[in-house]
Design an enzyme around this catalytic site. Structure first.
Site, PDB file in Angstrom:
ATOM      1  N   GLN A  26     -17.347  -2.893  33.525  1.00 49.17           N
ATOM      2  CA  GLN A  26     -18.120  -1.663  33.673  1.00 49.17           C
ATOM      3  C   GLN A  26     -19.618  -1.948  33.646  1.00 49.17           C
ATOM      4  OE1 GLN A  26     -18.270   0.710  30.133  1.00 49.17           O
ATOM      5  NE2 GLN A  26     -18.433   2.631  31.244  1.00 49.17           N
ATOM      6  N   GLY A  27     -20.333  -1.568  34.694  1.00 48.78           N
ATOM      7  CA  GLY A  27     -21.769  -1.803  34.758  1.00 48.78           C
ATOM      8  C   GLY A  27     -22.556  -0.532  34.523  1.00 48.78           C
ATOM      9  N   TYR A  28     -22.728  -0.184  33.278  1.00 48.78           N
ATOM     10  CA  TYR A  28     -23.474   1.033  32.930  1.00 48.78           C
ATOM     11  C   TYR A  28     -24.811   0.672  32.266  1.00 48.78           C
ATOM     12  CZ  TYR A  28     -19.953   4.710  33.820  1.00 48.78           C
ATOM     13  OH  TYR A  28     -19.096   5.608  34.392  1.00 48.78           O
ATOM     14  N   SER A  29     -24.744   0.111  31.042  1.00 46.34           N
ATOM     15  CA  SER A  29     -25.957  -0.108  30.249  1.00 46.34           C
ATOM     16  C   SER A  29     -26.904  -1.087  30.924  1.00 46.34           C
ATOM     17  CB  SER A  29     -25.584  -0.665  28.871  1.00 46.34           C
ATOM     18  OG  SER A  29     -24.866   0.284  28.137  1.00 46.34           O
ATOM     19  N   SER A  53     -22.963   5.714  20.982  1.00 45.69           N
ATOM     20  CA  SER A  53     -23.114   5.426  19.555  1.00 45.69           C
ATOM     21  C   SER A  53     -22.735   6.666  18.747  1.00 45.69           C
ATOM     22  CB  SER A  53     -24.558   5.037  19.241  1.00 45.69           C
ATOM     23  OG  SER A  53     -25.377   6.184  19.270  1.00 45.69           O
ATOM     24  N   ASN A  54     -22.400   6.456  17.486  1.00 44.96           N
ATOM     25  CA  ASN A  54     -21.980   7.601  16.673  1.00 44.96           C
ATOM     26  C   ASN A  54     -23.101   8.620  16.514  1.00 44.96           C
ATOM     27  OD1 ASN A  54     -19.687   6.081  16.563  1.00 44.96           O
ATOM     28  ND2 ASN A  54     -19.349   6.380  14.372  1.00 44.96           N
ATOM     29  N   GLU A  55     -24.337   8.163  16.641  1.00 43.50           N
ATOM     30  CA  GLU A  55     -25.459   9.110  16.602  1.00 43.50           C
ATOM     31  C   GLU A  55     -25.445   9.983  17.862  1.00 43.50           C
ATOM     32  OE1 GLU A  55     -25.672   5.879  15.738  1.00 43.50           O
ATOM     33  OE2 GLU A  55     -25.823   6.344  13.607  1.00 43.50           O
ATOM     34  N   GLU A  71      -9.462  11.431  28.987  1.00 45.01           N
ATOM     35  CA  GLU A  71      -8.625  10.593  28.138  1.00 45.01           C
ATOM     36  C   GLU A  71      -9.358  10.094  26.907  1.00 45.01           C
ATOM     37  OE1 GLU A  71      -5.418   9.034  27.858  1.00 45.01           O
ATOM     38  OE2 GLU A  71      -5.058  10.906  28.917  1.00 45.01           O
TER      39      GLU A  71
END
Lengths: 357, 376
Positions: free
Chosen positions: B126-129, B361-363, B245
């Site tokens: 996956q090329g996201y970040s 992230s959880n934030e 999902e």
């Protein structure tokens, strides 16, 4: 798998909520709390009319044969509204009577709303150890007499009779007595309780033992978890509302991420507590497996105690000075959640029980 | 209210459980239990075993190999996969690229890619970040310029999990740098990792493992037919994927297995009330999360709607629990021990810090709940 209330449960919870919203809002409740008796006969009569006093008792005595899940929505509504009438003590003691030969003599009046009971079990220093009973029952003619002292009996000042645990030789059994007089006082969460001293008081035997006391306590603890969910819901809802309306630095304080994340954690804590209340109430309704029941109830109480503390403390903090004020309901909810967290055993007590199972 | 699975669902669980126990190769099970490195071959071997059984992509439509299971059955299956201790099914092809193709892809794209994903013939990443675009994904800069039948891609992706195994990468790229909103002008491209101009450089994490990479694109020519959905609609595609999902982000089954392993491993600490209470609190948190997860599932089943934004709480709590379990596991390890397993346990603790950072992230998850659920 299904997490919904059935239609009857939902309708009952809705009508209780409607009644409380109309007749038990914060000011009306304050008047009840400040009245001499500390509970309202009119409110109690309405509970009876709605069927609440009959719900958890057998049909053969005029009840509806309901269980903890049937009462969940009601207890949540009570938690939201901070109801101070001694409903849970009456239910708990009534279910002890329901298992005894005296069921037919007592329950009809209780179900009609004409009698209230309280469950006198804890003693000074017993600290939630269910078998730590020093009060003694002595055989006396056809009946029994009680000697001893019960501490912090919730609902005793309003009760017509007490269900009392007492030692009969090596076993602990339950007894019913009219001796309800004690030094009554107002608890931290604005309910009424009493220390009751028994000196040669007449009583009738109900039977049962520590296993029954544990079962009744687990049942009541499950209901308490549901009540706490209601109180948590109020604390979260009112704090969220405050974040959206209170302005500082020219903007609602809810725009600050530091507060948003804390609000989210309160919300998640409420949902986790709700999940565990579902588990506890479902399990106490399933007869049999004592270990499974005890594990579920203790786990639910651990979560409830931890999250009640978390949510109540954050609710006050996010309200700032107003959260400390006696004028806002949230400070009364704080008091209620503080007591609920410790009632029938705090997190430490239930952690020990959970690990031992 | 009934918290129990139906008799049919329980029978299904038993069927899945016994099949998995019988068909999960012993060496793979041992590797997972020992926190050992899983090679590409290990991952693909398990993928193909499930593909052969017809269970590798339960959520897909039946015509493409889906099982036709109910939501609850799919949930049970995923929980059992975690519980038995199987190697993870790498989600990039099965659970990310494929749903996107099924929703937005052309017929030709589906025919070309879906069977190969199913059979484990293509390994996807996956090329996201990007270095400057983590939580703020819409600020991504990797650009793709249309030239006749090709896009020419230049830029850099980072934290690309298993790019060094991958045959293909799906990328968010900027096809129009001059739009008003940053979310516009982004497109979703499928890129063959063998294309000239792609360089993969390892990023070694603090546990010493090579899992993630930097991927550099230097005048990489991508056929225009590899564009998914319309040009400039990449953000719509990405958002669809975020809502897809997310019922297993709590990883209940996996955590149940870790909890059981922890109880076994920490026997010598049983008399230590401080340790015991910490362990009990994690166990209670996991019980609560499981029921919360089932409540979401029940809501989805009743409403037929995808989960709301509050499903983010499953990711938050699930990862907190996973981290707490590995932390307790490390604490349970004899401080004086340096055997293979003790070392692996400590490295696992290091590695699991990633869980509260990745996949939003959880934030960011808290931001989502604050905005979408609470209206803040």
């Amino acid at each position: 798998m299904n997490f919904d209330y059935n239609e009857e449960q939902q309708l009952l919870a809705d009508s209780v909520r409607r009644f409380l919203a109309r007749d038990y809002e914060f000011e009306a409740r304050r008047k009840i709390v400040e009245s001499e008796a500390g509970w309202s006969p009119r409110v109690w009569a309405t509970f009876a009319e709605m069927g609440l006093t009959g719900l958890p008792f057998p049909a053969e005595h005029g009840g509806f044969g309901g269980g903890a899940v049937d009462l969940m929505g009601v207890m949540e509504a009570f938690g939201e509204a901070l109801v101070v009438e001694p409903y849970l003590p009456t239910v708990m003691a009534g279910r002890a009577v329901a298992r005894s030969p005296l069921a037919g003599a007592i329950l009809p009046a209780l179900i009609e709303g004409k009698m209230k009971l309280a469950f006198a079990h804890a003693e000074r220093g017993s600290r939630h150890e269910l078998a730590a009973v020093k009060t003694v029952a002595n055989k006396s003619g056809d009946g029994w007499t009680l000697e001893g002292e019960k501490a912090a009996v919730l609902g005793a000042p309003a009760a017509d009779k007490l269900v009392v645990s007492a030692r009969n030789g090596d076993t602990v059994e339950l007894f019913l007595t009219d001796a309800v007089q004690g030094n009554s006082y107002t608890t931290l969460d604005e309910m009424r309780a009493a220390d009751v001293v028994f000196k040669n008081e007449k009583a009738q035997a109900l039977g049962g033992g520590v296993a029954l006391i544990e079962e009744l306590t687990d049942f009541a603890t499950a209901l308490l978890c549901a009540e706490a969910v209601g109180a948590m819901k109020f604390a979260c809802d009112t704090t969220l509302e405050y974040l959206k309306t209170r302005k500082q630095f020219g903007v609602p304080i809810g725009t600050f991420q530091a507060l948003q994340h804390r609000m989210v954690d309160m919300y998640i804590a409420q949902e986790q507590a709700r999940s565990m209340a579902c588990l506890a109430c479902s399990r106490v309704d399933q007869p049999g497996d004592r270990k499974e029941r005890a594990r579920s109830v203790s786990a639910a109480k651990i979560k409830m105690a931890d999250n009640a503390r978390h949510i109540s403390q954050e609710a006050v903090q996010l309200h700032g000075g107003m959260g400390m004020s006696e004028e806002l309901k949230v400070s009364h909810t704080f008091r209620r959640l503080t007591v609920l967290a410790a009632q029938f055993g705090d997190a430490d007590h239930h952690l020990a029980r959970f690990a031992a199972l | 209210m009934d918290l129990n699975y139906s008799p049919e669902e329980l029978a299904f669980r038993d069927e899945v459980r016994s099949w998995l126990q019988a068909h999960l190769p012993r060496d793979l099970k041992d590797k997972v239990a020992g926190y050992a490195h899983l090679s590409k071959d290990d991952l693909l071997r398990w993928h193909r075993i499930l593909a052969k059984k017809g269970w590798v992509a339960p959520a897909w439509p039946k015509e493409w190999g889906g099982t036709g299971w109910s939501l609850v059955q799919r949930y049970i299956f995923e929980e059992e996969l975690g519980y038995v201790g199987a190697p993870p099914l790498i989600p990039f092809g099965l659970a990310m690229c494929a749903p996107v193709l099924l929703r937005f892809g052309s017929e030709a794209q589906k025919q070309r890619f879906l069977p190969r994903i199913y059979q484990g013939e293509d390994f996807w990443c996956q090329g996201y970040s990007e270095p400057g675009s983590g939580s703020d994904l819409a600020s991504l800069k990797t650009k793709a310029v249309r030239e006749k039948d090709f896009y020419v891609v230049n830029g850099q992706k980072i934290w690309t999990t298993l790019a060094h195994y991958a045959d293909w990468i799906f990328c968010l790229v900027r096809t129009d740098p001059n739009t008003g909103r940053r979310q516009e002008g982004i497109s979703f491209l499928l890129i063959d990792m063998k294309t000239p101009g792609i360089t993969v450089r390892p990023l070694i994490l603090m546990d010493g493992a090579h899992e993630v990479n930097e991927v550099f694109f230097d005048d990489v020519k991508v056929p225009a037919e590899n564009l998914v959905h319309e040009e400039g609609q990449g953000w719509t595609v990405a958002k669809y994927l975020l809502g897809y999902e997310r019922m297993n982000t709590g990883r209940i089954g996996e955590s149940k297995r870790q909890l059981a392993a922890l109880k076994e491993y920490s026997q010598s600490l049983q008399g230590d009330a401080r340790f015991r209470d910490r362990l009990s609190r994690v166990e209670v948190e996991l019980m609560a999360l499981e029921i919360t997860n089932l409540r979401f599932l029940d809501r989805m089943r009743r409403t037929g709607q995808p989960p709301g934004a509050d499903v983010s709480m499953l990711k938050i709590k699930g990862t907190e629990i996973q981290q707490a379990l590995t932390e307790l596991m490390m604490q349970a390890a004899d401080p004086a021990a340096h055997d293979e397993f003790s070392v692996a346990v400590r490295k696992k603790y290091l590695s699991m810090r990633k869980t509260t950072i990745y996949a939003g992230s959880n934030e960011i998850q808290r931001n989502i709940i604050a905005k979408m659920t609470l209206g803040l």
